[in-house]
Design a protein around this motif. Sequence first.
Motif, PDB file in Angstrom:
ATOM      1  N   ALA A   1      -6.996   3.317 -16.506  1.00  0.00           N
ATOM      2  CA  ALA A   1      -7.623   2.431 -15.528  1.00  0.00           C
ATOM      3  C   ALA A   1      -8.797   3.102 -14.825  1.00  0.00           C
ATOM      4  O   ALA A   1      -9.792   2.464 -14.496  1.00  0.00           O
TER       5      ALA A   1
ATOM      6  N   SER B   1     -10.548  -5.727 -10.511  1.00  0.00           N
ATOM      7  CA  SER B   1      -9.380  -6.201 -11.250  1.00  0.00           C
ATOM      8  C   SER B   1      -8.779  -7.378 -10.499  1.00  0.00           C
ATOM      9  O   SER B   1      -8.802  -7.423  -9.264  1.00  0.00           O
TER      10      SER B   1
ATOM     11  N   ARG C   1      -8.589   5.025  -9.276  1.00  0.00           N
ATOM     12  CA  ARG C   1      -7.588   4.409 -10.154  1.00  0.00           C
ATOM     13  C   ARG C   1      -6.892   5.487 -10.977  1.00  0.00           C
ATOM     14  O   ARG C   1      -7.435   6.579 -11.180  1.00  0.00           O
TER      15      ARG C   1
ATOM     16  N   ARG D   1       0.056  -7.023  -5.288  1.00  0.00           N
ATOM     17  CA  ARG D   1      -0.625  -7.371  -6.527  1.00  0.00           C
ATOM     18  C   ARG D   1      -1.927  -8.127  -6.280  1.00  0.00           C
ATOM     19  O   ARG D   1      -2.426  -8.838  -7.140  1.00  0.00           O
TER      20      ARG D   1
ATOM     21  N   SER E   1      -3.886  -1.834 -18.499  1.00  0.00           N
ATOM     22  CA  SER E   1      -2.766  -1.041 -18.009  1.00  0.00           C
ATOM     23  C   SER E   1      -1.580  -1.949 -17.712  1.00  0.00           C
ATOM     24  O   SER E   1      -1.744  -3.028 -17.141  1.00  0.00           O
TER      25      SER E   1
ATOM     26  N   ALA F   1       0.507  -1.175 -15.610  1.00  0.00           N
ATOM     27  CA  ALA F   1       0.605  -1.122 -14.145  1.00  0.00           C
ATOM     28  C   ALA F   1       1.930  -0.601 -13.624  1.00  0.00           C
ATOM     29  O   ALA F   1       2.527  -1.192 -12.740  1.00  0.00           O
TER      30      ALA F   1
ATOM     31  N   ILE G   1      -2.758  -5.355 -15.953  1.00  0.00           N
ATOM     32  CA  ILE G   1      -4.036  -5.301 -15.252  1.00  0.00           C
ATOM     33  C   ILE G   1      -5.165  -5.132 -16.264  1.00  0.00           C
ATOM     34  O   ILE G   1      -5.102  -4.275 -17.155  1.00  0.00           O
TER      35      ILE G   1
ATOM     36  N   GLY H   1      -3.508  -5.782  -8.764  1.00  0.00           N
ATOM     37  CA  GLY H   1      -3.395  -4.379  -8.400  1.00  0.00           C
ATOM     38  C   GLY H   1      -1.945  -3.970  -8.331  1.00  0.00           C
ATOM     39  O   GLY H   1      -1.040  -4.775  -8.516  1.00  0.00           O
ATOM     40  N   THR H   2      -1.731  -2.692  -8.041  1.00  0.00           N
ATOM     41  CA  THR H   2      -0.366  -2.183  -7.883  1.00  0.00           C
ATOM     42  C   THR H   2      -0.283  -1.233  -6.699  1.00  0.00           C
ATOM     43  O   THR H   2       0.500  -0.292  -6.702  1.00  0.00           O
TER      44      THR H   2
END
Length: 782
Positions: A218, A601, A170, A618, A550, A552, A574, A604-605
């Motif tokens: 993160a 999480s 991350r 995501r 975050s 993100a 996130i 996501g990204t």
Amino acid sequence: MGKFFTLFALLLLTQFAAAQSAVTIAGKVNIASNEPLVGVSVRIKGTSEGVVTDVDGRFSLQTQRPLPVTLVLSMVGYKTEEVKVTAPVSALSVTLSEAVEELSALVVSASRTPETLDETPSSVTILPQKALQESMIVTTNLIDILSNQVPGLAPSTSTSSNWGQTLRGRPMLIMIDGVPQSTPLRNGSMDMRALDPAVIERVEVLKGATAVWGNGAAGGIINYITRTPKKDDPFSSVTELGTTGSLSSIDNSLGARISQMVYGKLDKFDYVVSGIYEQTGEWKDAEGDVLPPTYGLGETDSYNAFLKFGYNWMPGQRAQLSYNYYSSEQKTNYVSEFGNYDEKRKTAAVLGDILGVPQGVRANHNLNLRFEGEGLPGQTSYDVDAYYQSVDNVFFWSNDFVNGGQSRILSQKKGLRFAFNTPLLSSAVFASDITYGLDLLNDVTSQPLVDGRIWVPEMNMNSLAPFTQLKFSLWKDLVFKGGFRMEKVNIGVEDYATMEMVNHQTGGTTESFSVKGGSLSYNAYLFNAGVRYNKFDLFTPYASFSQGFSVADLGLMLRSARVNSIAAINTEAIIINNYEGGFVSKWKNLRLEGVGYLSTSELGTSGRFVNGVYEVMRSPEKVWGFEGIADYRILDNLSIGTSYSWTEGKLDVNDNGSVSDAEDVYLGGERISAPKLTGYVSCSLLQERLSLQLQYTGIRNRSRFEQNERGSYDPYKAPVEAYNLVNLAASYRVNESTSLRVGIENLFNEDYFPARSQWFTQPSLYTKGKGAAFNLSVNISL
């Protein structure tokens, strides 16, 4: 923020009224041979109040705290000692003995207040100044230095960009003295090279998601702690002159470096002033070919100016002003001649017409005013700082823009932070304290093109975050920590239009969208808890849970928008849950550490390319892995060590809470690194006049994806093939003030593609790694 600055001023005024009679504790620190130790940290346990020993091993500490107090004496390479002081003393004598693990003595800032590693129930890597100096004999590139020495950090990119270099799968938050260098709103991944390593005193790496310092951590935190004087002399200096070059082909590869630092202490005043200039020649691969300029570090001019002034205006009270300026721009006559991943043909450098302006860090400014001390009611200590950070990063010329262009990330941060620590109870059985405070931040970030076109509009973020952290211990061996932080974030975005981009797969362009801006608000409540048991050196276990927050990389989502309003974009922040368990084991001259972790999480990204267009995914994510570390001192002058890091991660595509379904996929190389094995052998000869160290970094294989319908691999999904790098660092002390240093990077001239070049597959970054190179320098300390 006016009322907070008023509060800040009132806080300082109260300190003048809080003057009390001070108690003096003075003494001397020696080693077993009765020789004095310079640079030993002497502090009052549970506080930030302390001094360091001078060249004669002596110290004098004044405190307004009621006696008794416990002094903690620590230094790299020596066992930490605690001494209880019940009355003023002027001739305290303490002897420190050598330790197998030099990191056990260091003080870190995992909880926003100073503490030893024994008080931290999570995985922390510390790079002390000695380790940094040894690495700088080989290279001054912080990306390489950290990759070689930090377990869990992805392989070095061998460039100026740390894109794809994650920490435990991350993104991490990069800081200088706690001031964020990263721009989570639009992460351009040029934050790791934010200053020259010569002005760093130590690096603290806190691994795993954390909210201690706010948005963006993160995967953890990398905090560069800058230099402070370690001697009581009014004037000292360090001068370094060096040259670098390629061993695979010397032509046009010579570079030069000059570094000058002066520092000292004058009564209550101390200072550090440093200026550094470095110019590199052509960087070449193992075949002697010039490396292409994209994110290149060849033919680069770098400048670093650093100032730090401290004033201990009352016993136990300190004011400090620091400023750091860093610039690193590439000035070359080469352009990239794209290679081909499928044909294994590397991207090369050829002479040509340079388009645009020099790429790199145009300017990174960090200004920090800090007040710290004690004397508030309830024996409360405080740390208050106001900071300003501004960065202008310019990227390479790209034909992805219609008619070509260069993007730049502009970011300005202004912040004000209050942190207080109050002891609650102290006895032989039970001790506790509480840390609490408030963080205020304004971050304005955008990504325009150099010619003025807007790729990512200006994002104006204001955040307010109160926090509290409770720590207590039983019988000094069982340490519990727990805390809470609230993140209240508002981000304003003006109306904008996405840019038309060239689709190299279809030969056309992507459609431009007019997007209505607005305000985005986030409220997050984050927790952490941990426990550590220090009773037995043979087995010291710890476990923790922590959450991170975050936004993100909001800018990435805005520039990729395919809708007409930011309200229709999934810009939800996130929240990362990090679970960790590990142990430290010490037996005679052996130290072992093992840690396993799980990070989850709900969003996501991660990115992917669909028909040549970049999309953000995501889906929920799960990342897990482990790290193992071993250090062994064979003789007093001979040590060896190794570490192994393994990380894996998957997307929960169908969002059912499991990542083992057929449709769930592994995270790509931009997130999950190949396994990494490191090692070192360090020895000193000729009565410690000659120091030698071999450093090894081995990147192992990782293959998780099938070929696409074209018989190739999609970006981020290509396999990584193993490669091995060995560095040599040698230093010879001519006399008390002068040392000669020789470093060989990639000693055996390994011909390889770095991990990022392999998994990315795209010709723009399909470049080889740096071949064998030398670094010769002379260091004069007065």
